[in-house]
Each structure stands twice: as structure tokens, then as C-alpha cells.
Design an enzyme around this catalytic site. Structure first.
Site, PDB file in Angstrom:
ATOM      1  N   HIS A   1       0.781  -1.108  -0.021  1.00 36.79           N
ATOM      2  CA  HIS A   1      -0.039  -0.104   0.053  1.00 36.79           C
ATOM      3  C   HIS A   1       1.001   1.474   0.023  1.00 36.79           C
ATOM      4  O   HIS A   1       1.723   1.495   0.845  1.00 36.79           O
ATOM      5  CB  HIS A   1      -0.837   0.031   1.292  1.00 36.79           C
TER       6      HIS A   1
ATOM      7  N   ALA B   1      -2.365  -6.046   7.111  1.00 38.08           N
ATOM      8  CA  ALA B   1      -0.900  -5.020   7.363  1.00 38.08           C
ATOM      9  C   ALA B   1      -0.946  -3.857   6.654  1.00 38.08           C
ATOM     10  O   ALA B   1      -1.268  -3.675   5.468  1.00 38.08           O
ATOM     11  CB  ALA B   1       0.097  -5.978   6.934  1.00 38.08           C
TER      12      ALA B   1
ATOM     13  N   ILE C   1       1.444  -1.980   5.645  1.00 36.26           N
ATOM     14  CA  ILE C   1       2.170  -1.677   4.509  1.00 36.26           C
ATOM     15  C   ILE C   1       1.843  -2.823   3.524  1.00 36.26           C
ATOM     16  O   ILE C   1       2.845  -2.680   2.182  1.00 36.26           O
ATOM     17  CB  ILE C   1       3.735  -1.870   4.817  1.00 36.26           C
ATOM     18  N   GLU C   2       1.127  -3.515   3.428  1.00 35.33           N
ATOM     19  CA  GLU C   2       0.742  -4.423   2.534  1.00 35.33           C
ATOM     20  C   GLU C   2      -0.639  -4.126   1.759  1.00 35.33           C
ATOM     21  O   GLU C   2      -0.806  -3.155   1.050  1.00 35.33           O
ATOM     22  CB  GLU C   2       0.944  -6.000   2.857  1.00 35.33           C
ATOM     23  N   MET C   3      -1.719  -4.835   2.196  1.00 36.29           N
ATOM     24  CA  MET C   3      -3.201  -4.397   1.648  1.00 36.29           C
ATOM     25  C   MET C   3      -3.873  -3.516   2.449  1.00 36.29           C
ATOM     26  O   MET C   3      -4.836  -2.799   2.073  1.00 36.29           O
ATOM     27  CB  MET C   3      -3.556  -5.694   1.492  1.00 36.29           C
TER      28      MET C   3
END
Lengths: 356, 356
Positions: B102, B142, B144-146
Site C-alpha cells: 500500500h 498489514a 504496508i501490504e493490503m
């Protein structure tokens, strides 16, 4: 027999078999008239991929094109593929409003769908690419999209045995099959197969009177009578020509940002300011948000906006619902896609570049 | 008979049928020994998806799980799906070195492959998720992910008729089929089918002596004799237990960044500093770059690093080549995946959120 004449018959209160017979035959006649008119304006999507100029479509080329379409390693970051923004699982577009590209930069226009794009007069909202081949060479190089270069694309393709073999099979007569032009041609060949025949509207155009519900037929009639079909016609129910956005009334700035003058950027003709290719409406129900700005999420609202700013018509609620029902009849059968196993990278494959 | 004894026989210059017979039989015997030893250490990948704890695998659940796996609308930006970082077209991983999430944030570790992940002792490099179900609930949340939340995921799923129907079919006994737990279970069911049987090494383990080349057999013998198999064993040739990275010698800081202490973050046990789950080596040739830091792109170089820092052994060039040849025999048959058509969004579907 006109609609008001039919209503007049009704108002006489005659309920004899004769009157019922006249009614039924006049309704049938109205239906026939609608189909005859519709056939003059629209064409069904064919069941086979059409021929493409200067690019014979072969199975080998289509398989290669599909592999390229899904390969994120063609972007600088190696995160973004054609399918990222033209997702074949969601109507050939992303979630919008505009696309996220390299380094999370946002595009300025909604991603157009790749489904049935082969039938459009030209590609992009402003028609700046004459065909899918020209289109395919754009986003891969755009710094806010995939941010690669032709040289990097060729290095990537040449680095993998799988691609060397596939290009050889797809372009068997070429001494050097891996070229940027052939890369674009293979993608074009695959995209030419991304057609969606079999929509209820197609079955209707082919003569199945029951393929559309009464509400959808009413919506089709309104779509023609109110003037929508003046700009949205042909095989794609749009996509066949260019028109100003805001014929009667300037749309809200959120829908028509003043800094995007559309086709003017291509032709530099003053008359082309805020002119765009009419949106192809095939499968439109699958892919909100709408307009090049991607700011309207509801199809009924989009219909309302268009009737007001383009036609100067204020549709009532029932009319909008009927037109939406008709637009839903434009959803066809999406082709079955086997997700491709991509060639394996080698030491010679350029490394991902996420930072610049 | 030892290899040197065989060489001794050769040096006598005897070329009688008897000597040739002894040579052939001793080679056969060495081959038998190798197979017997290999069978004690490794197991072939089965041809059918294994059972999963507390989650009976049904066709309906697998289809749902596949649809979820490919659906970017489960992320806040609606750009990132499970498949973005665990790309089924490139060995179940992304291009690396670490994943882009993201707002273009970079992860700190290389994405592990989903192929054959069901056979690992636990999930993630540090084993912090006991199973695929627990794993599936992580990246979607997360930041920094989705960057989604369970509530947002449920709102998204409940907003689309397609998902309501699919969850009903996948969890027919549940009064409320759409739950975050069922979301994770469906993904686990799909991922349990992502197994890659039929590698040359599997055929070898099942008795086909010709499935491995002589070089691959030499590599297998080295892999066992030098000690690689102490940490990389079982069905996945790794992934079955935890070991310190740098048993003999601390790897370069680029390969083992000092701020990532691995399993220590999970257990808080001082002995677990810089301990990681051994990398499962199935299909390893398909998915450079290597190690949790993703900093080594060449498999031969990775073999050299591991032998030095884990075993204190300096392999010569031929030995490294032979081990790489063996590792190439771990590439199995990837399952055929039909790319899913995703349910159509509605007015109730949460809008993409790219900015926060």
C-alpha cells in the site's frame, strides 16, 4: 401505430376480442419497429475475434500476447502488468477512479476496458492511438504507469528462453522475432480475442424478441428516442466517434476537470476542446466508476448526468431505471482465460527498479 | 564398494567383461544407496491436495478461495490482491527483492511462495502463523501490504451478490457464512490445492532411476553428504523446522540485516535470534531472488553462501553446479488456473482508498 393511439384504444374501454387483437398486433408491430430501428443503429458482437490490420491473428501470437499481458516484469518495478489496470476479472478495468501506477502515481483518466476494445474507432479516451497495437506501446513506457523503455522491454524478453521460443513461434518469418513492434502486435492479437458475445442485447438484435424484458425494451426505445444513441451506436454502443462532453450544459468540474481538454491535445483543433471518444457501453454495468474522470459510481446517476449535459433532457426516475435495465442487457459472456505460467527470469533479466 | 575402490579397479586397466560387470553393479549399488538414503530424508509431493486441519476442502470452497486470492478489492487501494505478491505465474512469488505494498511501501522480507506452502511446518519466514488460515488473515490487514481491516473486508464481501452466493455454497451449514474466519478458510482451501507434483525428483523418489541425470544425482549426493539436507528435508526440501542463519559464519549484513532477528520476534527466546524457518526448496529455480532479504539473484551464488555460512564448507565450482542441477530437479508441475471473473461491485462496496 403510435403509443398514444394505443392508449386511446385503451381509454375507449373496449374489451372485445377484436380490441385485444388490435392491441396485441400493435404491440407486436411496435416491437418489430423497435427491432428494425435498433438494427439500423447497433450491431451484435461477433462470436469470433475479428481480423486486425497488418497483424494476422494466430494461436501462437495470442498465447504470447496473453503471457505479455499478465507479465508484471515488463514494468520498471516489475509489479505492474497490463492486467493491473485492465483487470480481466473485473470487466477489463481496475477499481478506479483512476489507475495507480509506478511509485503510486495516479493517472488522470479512468482506465478504459480492453474487452471489445478492438471494435472502437481508436484507442484511449482521446483516440490518440489508432489501434490496439499503438495503444499497447503506450502505458508500458508512460512514467506514471509502467515506466519502462522499449530497450528495457527487449532486454527483459531476450533474457528469458521462454519468450525467445514464444516469439519465434508467433513470428516465424521474422529473422529477429523479438522487437518492440512485435511485442505490441502480440498484445493486440490477444486483445482482439477479448470480445464478449452473447449479451441479451445481441440475442435480441439477432431476432430473439424475448431476450430483452419489457423494461429493457422500454429502455432501448428511450435510449434511441431521447438521443443517447446519437453518440453511443455501432457494435460497442459507443466508442465509434468523438463528441464534446457537455453539449448542452457544462458538467461539474469534478466530472470534467478543466485541465484535461481531451482530444484537443491530439488534434490541437479548437473545436476539439473537451471532446472525447464516446464511451463504449458494452458490459458497462460491470465497471463503475464512470466517465473519463471516474467520479460517478452509480449507473443510474451516470445516465442522469449524460441526459442533462449532453441532451438537455431531465429523465424521470422510471425512464432512468428503464435505460439502466437496457444497459444491463449489454453484459456479454466474458472469455475463459487460463492464467499463464510466465517464463522464468534469468541472470540477464533486468532487476526490478521501484525507486526511480 | 566405495568410489575410490571403483577408481582403483579402473586403474588396473582391466577391461574384461568381468570388470565392466563389477563397475556397472557397483554404480547400480551406489545408485540404490543414494535412493535409499534420499527416501529416508525426503518425500514426494502427493498428486492430490492434502487434508487441512479444521477445514474440509470442497470444490465450492476452493473456487471461492481462488476468487478471493485474485480480488484486489480486498485491499484498501483495491489495487493489491494476494496474487500481486504471491503471483501464481512466477512460482508463487513476486519479482522481489521484497514486496511493494500500500502506497508503494516496501516490505522487509522476500514474499514466500504459496506453492506447496501447505506442507510447511508453519507460515512466514519466522513461522508466526501456525497454518495457511492464520497466514491469510495477516497481509490483508498489514498497513504496508493490503491495509484493509476485517470490517472492511466483510463490508466488501457482503456488498456483492456473487460473494454472498459463493460463501453460502462454500459454508452451507453456517447461519452467517460471510465471516473473516471463513474468508481465511476459503483462501487456505484454495492454497492447499497449489501443489506441484511430478518434479523429476519426485519421479526419482518413486523409483524412476532415470528421472535424475548423473549430474543431478551427484548434486543430490553432495546435498546430503555436505549437510544441506540437515535443514532442507521432508516433502518441501525445507520449510519443516527453524535454524539460525549463520551457523558457522555471520552472513553479510546485506543478506542478514541486523534489525530483523527472525523468529526471536515470535518467541522472544534469546536462542532464536536470527533464526528462520529453513527455506522450502521446491521450485526454487523458478523464484529468485533468494533468502529472506531477497538480495541474491543467482542460485549458484546462493548455494555458495549457504555452504559457507551454514556448513563452513567451501564448495568448488563443479560441486555448486551439481547441487544447482539437483535443485532444478525440484521444479514440479504447476496447477492449471482458470483466471476468475470476480463478482461485480455495487453501490454498497467500499470505495478504493489510495491515500491513507
Amino acid at each position: 401505430m403510435s403509443e398514444s393511439a394505443v392508449r386511446g384504444l385503451n381509454r375507449t374501454g373496449k374489451s372485445s376480442l377484436l380490441a385485444a387483437g388490435i392491441l396485441a398486433s400493435s404491440a407486436a408491430s411496435a416491437n418489430d419497429d423497435l427491432l428494425i430501428t435498433a438494427r439500423q443503429i447497433f450491431n451484435p458482437i461477433p462470436s469470433m475475434a475479428p481480423a486486425v490490420k497488418d497483424n494476422p491473428i494466430t494461436e501462437e501470437k495470442v498465447i504470447l500476447g496473453k503471457t505479455l499481458f499478465f507479465d508484471p516484469r515488463l514494468s520498471a518495478s516489475q509489479v505492474i502488468s497490463c492486467n493491473t489496470c485492465h483487470n480481466l476479472g473485473t470487466g477489463g478495468v481496475d477499481a478506479g477512479p483512476t489507475s495507480v501506477g509506478h511509485r503510486w502515481q495516479l493517472g488522470s483518466r479512468r482506465a478504459p476496458t480492453v474487452y471489445n476494445a478492438v471494435f472502437n474507432v481508436a484507442q484511449f479516451w482521446d483516440g490518440r492511438a489508432a489501434d490496439l497495437k499503438a495503444q499497447a506501446s503506450g502505458p508500458v513506457q508512460a512514467s506514471i504507469e509502467m515506466n519502462a523503455t522499449p530497450a528495457r522491454v527487449l532486454d527483459t524478453l531476450n533474457s528469458m528462453t521462454g519468450y525467445v521460443v514464444m516469439f519465434g513461434k508467433a513470428f516465424p518469418k521474422d529473422a529477429r522475432p523479438i522487437t518492440f513492434d512485435n511485442f505490441a502486435k502480440a498484445i493486440e492479437a490477444f486483445e482482439a480475442t477479448l470480445i464478449t458475445p452473447g449479451a441479451p442485447f445481441d440475442r435480441y438484435l439477432k431476432g430473439d424478441a424475448y431476450a430483452l424484458s419489457d423494461q429493457q425494451k422500454s429502455g432501448l426505445k428511450l435510449f434511441i428516442d431521447k438521443g443517447c444513441a446519437s453518440c453511443h451506436s455501432g457494435m460497442n454502443v459507443g466508442g465509434q466517434d468523438y463528441f464534446p462532453f457537455g453539449v448542452v450544459e457544462r458538467p461539474a468540474a469534478s466530472l470534467l476537470p478543466s485541465d484535461d481538454k481531451g482530444r484537443f491535445a491530439v488534434t490541437k483543433a479548437p473545436g476539439d476542446e473537451y471532446v472525447f471518444r464516446s464511451a463504449p457501453l458494452r458490459n458497462v454495468a460491470l465497471r463503475p466508476p464512470y466517465f473519463h474522470s471516474g467520479q460517478v459510481w452509480d449507473l443510474k446517476q451516470a445516465v442522469g448526468v449524460m441526459s442533462e449535459v449532453q441532451l438537455g433532457v431531465k429523465l424521470d426516475d422510471r425512464e432512468k431505471d428503464d435505460i439502466v435495465a437496457f444497459l444491463n442487457s449489454l453484459t456479454g459472456q466474458l472469455p475463459k482465460i487460463d492464467y499463464p505460467i510466465l517464463p522464468t527470469r534469468t541472470d540477464k533479466t533486468p532487476k526490478p527498479s521501484v525507486d526511480k
